[in-house]
Design an enzyme around this catalytic site. Structure first.
Site, PDB file in Angstrom:
ATOM      1  N   ASP A 163       0.849  -1.192   0.000  1.00 12.60           N
ATOM      2  CA  ASP A 163       0.000   0.000   0.000  1.00 12.60           C
ATOM      3  C   ASP A 163       0.888   1.245   0.000  1.00 12.60           C
ATOM      4  O   ASP A 163       1.756   1.394   0.850  1.00 12.60           O
ATOM      5  CB  ASP A 163      -0.895   0.004   1.254  1.00 12.60           C
ATOM      6  CG  ASP A 163      -2.026  -1.011   1.148  1.00 12.60           C
ATOM      7  OD1 ASP A 163      -2.823  -0.897   0.195  1.00 12.60           O
ATOM      8  OD2 ASP A 163      -2.101  -1.904   2.009  1.00 12.60           O
TER       9      ASP A 163
ATOM     10  N   GLY B 151      -7.012   4.355   2.735  1.00 13.86           N
ATOM     11  CA  GLY B 151      -6.329   5.273   3.649  1.00 13.86           C
ATOM     12  C   GLY B 151      -5.733   4.652   4.876  1.00 13.86           C
ATOM     13  O   GLY B 151      -4.733   5.146   5.381  1.00 13.86           O
TER      14      GLY B 151
ATOM     15  N   GLY C 203      -5.322   0.691   7.382  1.00 13.75           N
ATOM     16  CA  GLY C 203      -5.638  -0.699   7.657  1.00 13.75           C
ATOM     17  C   GLY C 203      -6.542  -0.803   8.876  1.00 13.75           C
ATOM     18  O   GLY C 203      -6.791   0.187   9.567  1.00 13.75           O
TER      19      GLY C 203
ATOM     20  N   ASP D 130     -10.349  -5.658  -1.229  1.00  9.72           N
ATOM     21  CA  ASP D 130      -9.330  -5.150  -0.301  1.00  9.72           C
ATOM     22  C   ASP D 130      -9.967  -4.346   0.820  1.00  9.72           C
ATOM     23  O   ASP D 130     -10.626  -3.338   0.566  1.00  9.72           O
ATOM     24  CB  ASP D 130      -8.352  -4.272  -1.107  1.00  9.72           C
ATOM     25  CG  ASP D 130      -7.226  -3.684  -0.271  1.00  9.72           C
ATOM     26  OD1 ASP D 130      -7.056  -4.092   0.891  1.00  9.72           O
ATOM     27  OD2 ASP D 130      -6.509  -2.812  -0.803  1.00  9.72           O
TER      28      ASP D 130
HETATM   29  C1  DX5 Z   1      -6.497   0.391   2.761  1.00  8.39           C
HETATM   30  C2  DX5 Z   1      -5.532  -0.553   2.125  1.00  8.39           C
HETATM   31  C3  DX5 Z   1      -5.704  -2.012   2.447  1.00  8.39           C
HETATM   32  C4  DX5 Z   1      -5.536  -2.343   3.886  1.00  8.39           C
HETATM   33  C5  DX5 Z   1      -5.865  -3.769   4.157  1.00  8.39           C
HETATM   34  O1  DX5 Z   1      -6.346   1.642   2.187  1.00  8.39           O
HETATM   35  O2  DX5 Z   1      -5.645  -0.448   0.720  1.00  8.39           O
HETATM   36  O3  DX5 Z   1      -4.814  -2.772   1.656  1.00  8.39           O
HETATM   37  O4  DX5 Z   1      -4.252  -2.109   4.338  1.00  8.39           O
HETATM   38  O5  DX5 Z   1      -5.740  -3.945   5.523  1.00  8.39           O
HETATM   39  P1  DX5 Z   1      -6.873  -4.577   6.427  1.00  8.39           P
HETATM   40  O6  DX5 Z   1      -6.979  -6.005   6.025  1.00  8.39           O
HETATM   41  O7  DX5 Z   1      -6.356  -4.361   7.794  1.00  8.39           O
HETATM   42  O8  DX5 Z   1      -8.162  -3.819   6.161  1.00  8.39           O
HETATM   43 ZN    ZN Z   2      -4.528  -1.882  -0.469  1.00  9.78          ZN
END
Ligand code: DX5
Ligand code: ZN
Length: 208
Positions: A31, A137, A139, A170
């Site tokens: 990311d 933005g 996780g 995602d």
């Molecule tokens: C959010 C990111 C995702 C995120 C996934 O903007 O694109 O890739 O990091 O993480 P989790 O699984 O914690 O939602």
């Molecule tokens: Zn992502």
């Protein structure tokens, strides 16, 4: 089900990347945030380019940035399978062409409030369609169930246009939300895997 693991929530990327390298995760999801397209900022490329020291896995790069072209040039130099840009960004056509010019597979991401129809003009240029199930933005956010209707819409496009296109999702993917994603080809999961002490066990729970 393919699994691409995001290390966005990692407190120790070198250690976690080395541990992920011992799993059967299909890709490392990178990311990339610039503090402009989204509020948060991830490590600069000067640091990220060292990722090869910790993993030999192919990279699935998710760009959430404004100056997309310069990031494409940088990330094209790594062990990269996909570079995904957002359909909500500028110069989408030119940037997809730029990715393809490096012989890297291009992907398009659609944020939760963006209709899937926005990607139709770009379908011939892409190999991955990434459905965002959280606002881009950060996780660790909760899965937005409502976006799962886009999975069916995306599948219908693949059928209608006879596309060679990977459908991925995602954000907020874990053992409970995976049941909504069965029709996808790949899931991206971050905190569910990274915040555990057995990465492979978590990955296995998403595959079945
Ligand atoms: C959010 C990111 C995702 C995120 C996934 O903007 O694109 O890739 O990091 O993480 P989790 O699984 O914690 O939602
Ligand atoms: Zn992502």
């Amino acid at each position: 089900m393919l699994v691409s693991t995001s290390f966005l929530s990692s407190k120790n990327p070198p250690k976690d990347l080395k541990m992920l390298n011992e799993t059967d995760t299909d890709f490392i999801h990178v990311d990339v945030m610039d503090g402009k397209f989204v509020k948060n900022k991830t490590m600069p490329f000067s640091e990220m380019k060292n990722i090869y020291k910790y993993t030999s896995k192919r990279l699935d790069v998710h760009l959430m940035v404004e100056d997309t072209a310069s990031y494409i040039k940088n990330y094209a130099s790594l062990n990269t399978e996909y570079i995904i840009i957002h359909v909500e960004g500028n110069n989408v056509l030119e940037n997809l062409q730029l990715i393809n010019s490096y012989n890297i597979k291009a992907g398009l991401a659609v944020s939760p409030n963006t209709p899937i129809s926005e990607v139709i003009p770009f379908l011939p240029l892409i190999k991955q369609l990434l459905i965002m199930s959280v606002e881009p933005g950060m996780g660790g956010q909760a899965f937005i169930k409502d976006v799962t209707k886009k999975i069916k819409e995306a599948k219908a496009l693949v059928k209608e246009y006879k596309l060679d296109l990977l459908i991925s999702i995602d954000g907020g993917i874990n053992k409970d939300t995976i049941s909504y994603c069965k029709d996808c080809d790949m899931v991206v999961s971050g905190s569910y895997i990274i915040n555990s002490d057995d990465f492979q066990k978590k990955i296995d729970s998403l595959r079945r």
